[in-house]
Design a protein around this motif. Structure first.
Motif, PDB file in Angstrom:
ATOM      1  N   ALA A   6       0.830  -1.114  -0.004  1.00 33.38           N
ATOM      2  CA  ALA A   6       0.064  -0.026   0.072  1.00 33.38           C
ATOM      3  C   ALA A   6       0.947   1.364   0.243  1.00 33.38           C
ATOM      4  N   ILE A   7       0.596   2.315  -0.948  1.00 37.25           N
ATOM      5  CA  ILE A   7       1.367   3.347  -0.809  1.00 37.25           C
ATOM      6  C   ILE A   7       0.485   4.536  -0.612  1.00 37.25           C
ATOM      7  N   ILE A   8       1.049   5.499   0.437  1.00 37.74           N
ATOM      8  CA  ILE A   8       0.342   6.652   0.910  1.00 37.74           C
ATOM      9  C   ILE A   8       1.290   7.777   0.802  1.00 37.74           C
ATOM     10  N   THR A   9       0.471   8.935   0.646  1.00 39.17           N
ATOM     11  CA  THR A   9       1.656   9.975   0.576  1.00 39.17           C
ATOM     12  C   THR A   9       0.928  11.288   0.962  1.00 39.17           C
ATOM     13  N   ASP A  10       1.434  12.680   1.344  1.00 34.91           N
ATOM     14  CA  ASP A  10       0.865  13.738   1.817  1.00 34.91           C
ATOM     15  C   ASP A  10      -0.097  13.830   2.966  1.00 34.91           C
ATOM     16  N   ASP A  24      -8.836   1.064   5.744  1.00 36.55           N
ATOM     17  CA  ASP A  24      -9.096   0.418   4.510  1.00 36.55           C
ATOM     18  C   ASP A  24      -8.100  -0.546   4.154  1.00 36.55           C
ATOM     19  N   ILE A  25      -6.774  -0.048   4.469  1.00 41.03           N
ATOM     20  CA  ILE A  25      -5.672  -0.826   4.055  1.00 41.03           C
ATOM     21  C   ILE A  25      -5.670  -2.182   5.032  1.00 41.03           C
ATOM     22  N   LYS A  26      -5.938  -2.124   6.030  1.00 41.83           N
ATOM     23  CA  LYS A  26      -6.113  -3.220   7.106  1.00 41.83           C
ATOM     24  C   LYS A  26      -6.895  -4.314   6.475  1.00 41.83           C
ATOM     25  N   GLU A  27      -8.065  -4.140   5.742  1.00 46.99           N
ATOM     26  CA  GLU A  27      -8.933  -4.855   5.261  1.00 46.99           C
ATOM     27  C   GLU A  27      -8.459  -5.497   3.971  1.00 46.99           C
ATOM     28  N   ARG A  28      -7.256  -4.918   3.361  1.00 42.90           N
ATOM     29  CA  ARG A  28      -6.896  -5.552   2.144  1.00 42.90           C
ATOM     30  C   ARG A  28      -5.622  -6.515   2.367  1.00 42.90           C
ATOM     31  N   ASP A  29      -5.217  -6.666   3.523  1.00 43.31           N
ATOM     32  CA  ASP A  29      -4.344  -7.860   3.999  1.00 43.31           C
ATOM     33  C   ASP A  29      -3.050  -7.317   2.899  1.00 43.31           C
ATOM     34  N   VAL A  30      -2.532  -6.216   3.158  1.00 46.83           N
ATOM     35  CA  VAL A  30      -1.204  -5.794   2.594  1.00 46.83           C
ATOM     36  C   VAL A  30       0.029  -6.592   3.392  1.00 46.83           C
ATOM     37  N   ASP A  31       1.256  -6.427   2.658  1.00 41.90           N
ATOM     38  CA  ASP A  31       2.455  -6.939   3.106  1.00 41.90           C
ATOM     39  C   ASP A  31       3.157  -5.837   3.962  1.00 41.90           C
ATOM     40  N   ASP A  32       3.219  -4.691   3.110  1.00 44.91           N
ATOM     41  CA  ASP A  32       3.995  -3.689   3.707  1.00 44.91           C
ATOM     42  C   ASP A  32       3.158  -2.367   3.285  1.00 44.91           C
TER      43      ASP A  32
END
Length: 112
Positions: A6-10, A24-32
């Protein structure tokens, strides 16, 4: 196996938006999770945003707003008046913990 990032910015001190996107990211099961910089300034919750990224073990990069904290706003001649005062206020709102974290941020990450 492919990793999910997941990439976030600003974020700019907007804790409400950061909490929303992290949920939202938690629900998507991302690695980093990677943050491309500009965690602080503009919004009222710079300290809380940095703390949240530390808590979530987000791999963050140094943005220009973090650079203003480290090197001072004089590196950008267009920052004057109230804006300059705001940057001072943000710096005063941070503890040693957040400043140490910001000072440790790299300019880039290499991912295999």
């Amino acid at each position: 196996m492919r990793k999910k990032y997941a990439i976030i910015t600003d974020i700019h001190g907007n804790l409400e938006a950061l909490n929303s996107i992290l949920n939202d990211i938690k629900e998507r099961d991302v690695d980093d999770i990677f943050c491309l910089g500009d965690i602080i300034d503009v919004g009222p919750n710079s300290k809380e945003c940095v703390d949240k990224l530390i808590e979530y073990n987000v791999k963050s990069l140094l943005g220009n707003h973090e650079l203003y904290l480290i090197r001072g706003t004089d590196i950008e001649p267009s920052i004057v008046g109230e804006e300059k005062e705001h940057y001072k206020w943000v710096k005063q709102s941070l503890t040693d913990k957040e400043i140490k974290y910001i000072n440790s941020l790299p300019l880039y990450y290499e991912i295999n």
